[in-house]
Design an enzyme around this catalytic site. Sequence first.
Site, PDB file in Angstrom:
ATOM      1  N   THR A  17       0.311  -8.818  -0.658  1.00 47.35           N
ATOM      2  CA  THR A  17      -1.116  -8.591  -0.880  1.00 47.35           C
ATOM      3  C   THR A  17      -1.418  -8.333  -2.343  1.00 47.35           C
ATOM      4  O   THR A  17      -0.799  -7.466  -2.967  1.00 47.35           O
ATOM      5  CB  THR A  17      -1.585  -7.387  -0.030  1.00 47.35           C
ATOM      6  N   GLU A  57       3.051  10.129   7.376  1.00 44.89           N
ATOM      7  CA  GLU A  57       1.770  10.263   8.055  1.00 44.89           C
ATOM      8  C   GLU A  57       0.713   9.250   7.600  1.00 44.89           C
ATOM      9  O   GLU A  57       0.374   9.191   6.445  1.00 44.89           O
ATOM     10  CB  GLU A  57       1.243  11.679   7.842  1.00 44.89           C
ATOM     11  N   GLY A 103       7.110  -6.042  -1.672  1.00 47.42           N
ATOM     12  CA  GLY A 103       7.909  -7.231  -1.374  1.00 47.42           C
ATOM     13  C   GLY A 103       8.733  -7.009  -0.123  1.00 47.42           C
ATOM     14  O   GLY A 103       9.919  -6.635  -0.212  1.00 47.42           O
ATOM     15  N   TYR A 104       8.124  -7.199   1.028  1.00 50.21           N
ATOM     16  CA  TYR A 104       8.817  -6.963   2.295  1.00 50.21           C
ATOM     17  C   TYR A 104       9.021  -8.263   3.053  1.00 50.21           C
ATOM     18  O   TYR A 104      10.125  -8.796   3.093  1.00 50.21           O
ATOM     19  CB  TYR A 104       8.006  -5.978   3.156  1.00 50.21           C
TER      20      TYR A 104
END
Lengths: 373, 392
Positions: free
Chosen positions: B161, B244, B127-128
């Site tokens: 998504t 990374e 949830g961004y």
Amino acid sequence: MDFEFSEEQLQLVDSVNRWVEKTYTPQVRKTILEQGGFSKNRYQQMADLGLTGLLLPESVGGLGMSSIEAMVVMEQLGRGLVLEPLASSWLVGCLLERSADLSHWGEKLASGHAIGGVAFQETRHTLSACQTQAKLIDGRYYIEGKKCLVESAEHAHILLVSALLGSEVRIFVVETSQTGLNFKHFQTIDGGRASDVHFSSVLATPLAISADFAFDLAQSLALAWLCAQAVGILDKIFQITTEYLNTRKQFGVNLASFQALRHRVADMKLQLELARSMSYYASLSLLPWRTLSASELKNLGLVTSQAKYQLGQAMRYIGQQSIQMHGGIGMTDEYILGQYFKRITQMEILWGDSFYHLDKLSSHLEDLHYVGS
Amino acid sequence: MELTFTQEEESFRDEVRTWVQQNLPTSIAYKVHNALTLTRDDMQSWAKILGSKGWLGYGWPKEFGGPGWNAVQRYIFEEVCAQAGSPRIIPFGPVMVAPVIMAFGNRTQQQKFLPGIASGEVWWSQGYSEPGSGSDLASVKTKAERVGDKYLVNGQKTWTTLGQYGDWIFCLVRTSNEGKPQTGISFLLIDMASPGVTVRPIKLIDGDYEVNEVFFDNVEVPVENLVGEENKGWTYAKFLLAHERTGIADVSRTKRELERLRRILLAEGLLSDSRWRDEFVKLHADVVALEMLVLRVLAAEKSGKQPLEIAALLKIKGSEIQQKYSELMYLAGGPYSMVLQREAMEAGWQGWVAGANYHAPLAPTYLNFRKTTIYGGSNEVQRNIVSQTVLS
């Protein structure tokens, strides 16, 4: 050298533009799409505007207008992403006219009561590849074979079909009401329809013009109209995108203030004007389409191939960048941009993709010329 | 300088390949190789199979139950999985929120959340983004108000998504309006079954519903679900981004997809067309260069020496390559690429197919992949990041 539109042409632009804005809104289009991608009602309105008979001679009730009027109409219809297959009927009308064969279908096509389709394609992009056969039996011709992805087949009353008569390819007129025709209708990504058509002992009438001539004329006309339609679409996409950049804020400022995006917009504008230029060039070159000889037509084919290639570049760049610059919103099906993008994505592969046209130009490298010479 | 993988790394590759071949259901691999629709079940069952081996959290340290693989081993694992035709691991749980919980969460949170993520039982969403916060993520407005021993959450997230399958969601929420926006953000874990949470799928231009809007209407979240400190959420989010991520280059999947492109070219009779051979060869060369760049990054990470801070470059090139091959596939399909036939993308489809059996996914994939240069930090933002490392 004059690239201004006449008063009458501007009026034509205006009337089609107003019809599109008023009666072919995105909402209306969505409904038509959901109900099969074709509205009889809308097609009749286009006929009432004179569009179905635009190019046909006045003797059959048409307006006898030129390739320039056709171009501006296609541009305006492109802006509205009008689904109804006007260009297919135009194509049939033009080929019949060059064949001096308008007596039977001319009036019906002009009035919009008949819809036409062109069924030449069997394999990717190459019109002349033909396995469909025609047989002469007791003085009548019968067709056997299959054509792919015919654009207006679902609603067409007549089809022009290429078929091998002996060893020679000929063009035939086929009435779709016959029983020997079998259709497989598909929805295409732009929301319209195309069909695979099987012919089994279908009665057909040959056209006088040679297949070669018909292919060349059909391709050049279709490409010119495709390019004009694309210009209308790209114009609209450009407008939508610049409006978005001028209103959407992130980091407290309008997106339009970011130089990276400003430069890209400039590049989009460049592509748009190059595309418009080639659309003009193609349609201007087609002014004498009613009297062009076979060799003149071949030359014209290089111009329309160049136009399709250039439009391919423009559609790709402007289309892809417009979505990119909208961010996530550009990916949604609800936002109108996606509908324009899907149409131009499909248009890339209509009447030969960019690779096909580059190949054609390559094989005629020695015959290439410029606008001025 | 040494190009080859070590003996141990090759043995590791064999071990992983053997296990994957034995445990990846052939029905799922078939779908992946042919770009057919994957169901929720397909994705989750693969996650659970990996979880049973302890390999879903394949980047996790041993201390938290992970295999403790180094960068090269993780890459080999990704490569083997992609080649075998496994679905992409849904990253939100095992790759995104888990490392944050490990680094900044407390013991209770680690014990509560990590097992469900590691096993594949619990599906996590991210949830961004919000309608007003895309590239400017720090401007998020979804509010979390502290009331007693709970947070009351109100607001809206978007582009979530596969949120329609989510059990839990990790959110960047606003807990303070003082100072710079970044300093008022907290990292909150929210149960999607909570009253007040509504998920609305968004239809994308490819015709599928891959992303969602998630609405929060007075959702009560226990204060125990705050990760780390209040108003430190932005730091944790940045940690995630700095973590990374050679995976973002997607080289392994691209290599597999290039095989699908080659099959299509063959079937369409285009391999004898020099123009098409050129296109394939150019793309292949670009993938090789990107692969080599990824290996450089991995080797640097493995050696523990100076890391190559070039994740942005990997994202830029990787995403553009994905767009290139999806475009070439669409064009390679020829006229039948224009037919909309999502139903033929279902594995069991017995009905009519326009063209050949590879046509159905071509247009949808091309349309869908317009997203790759937009998501995960748009390529414009990535280019800003790159330029900031070298320009004043």
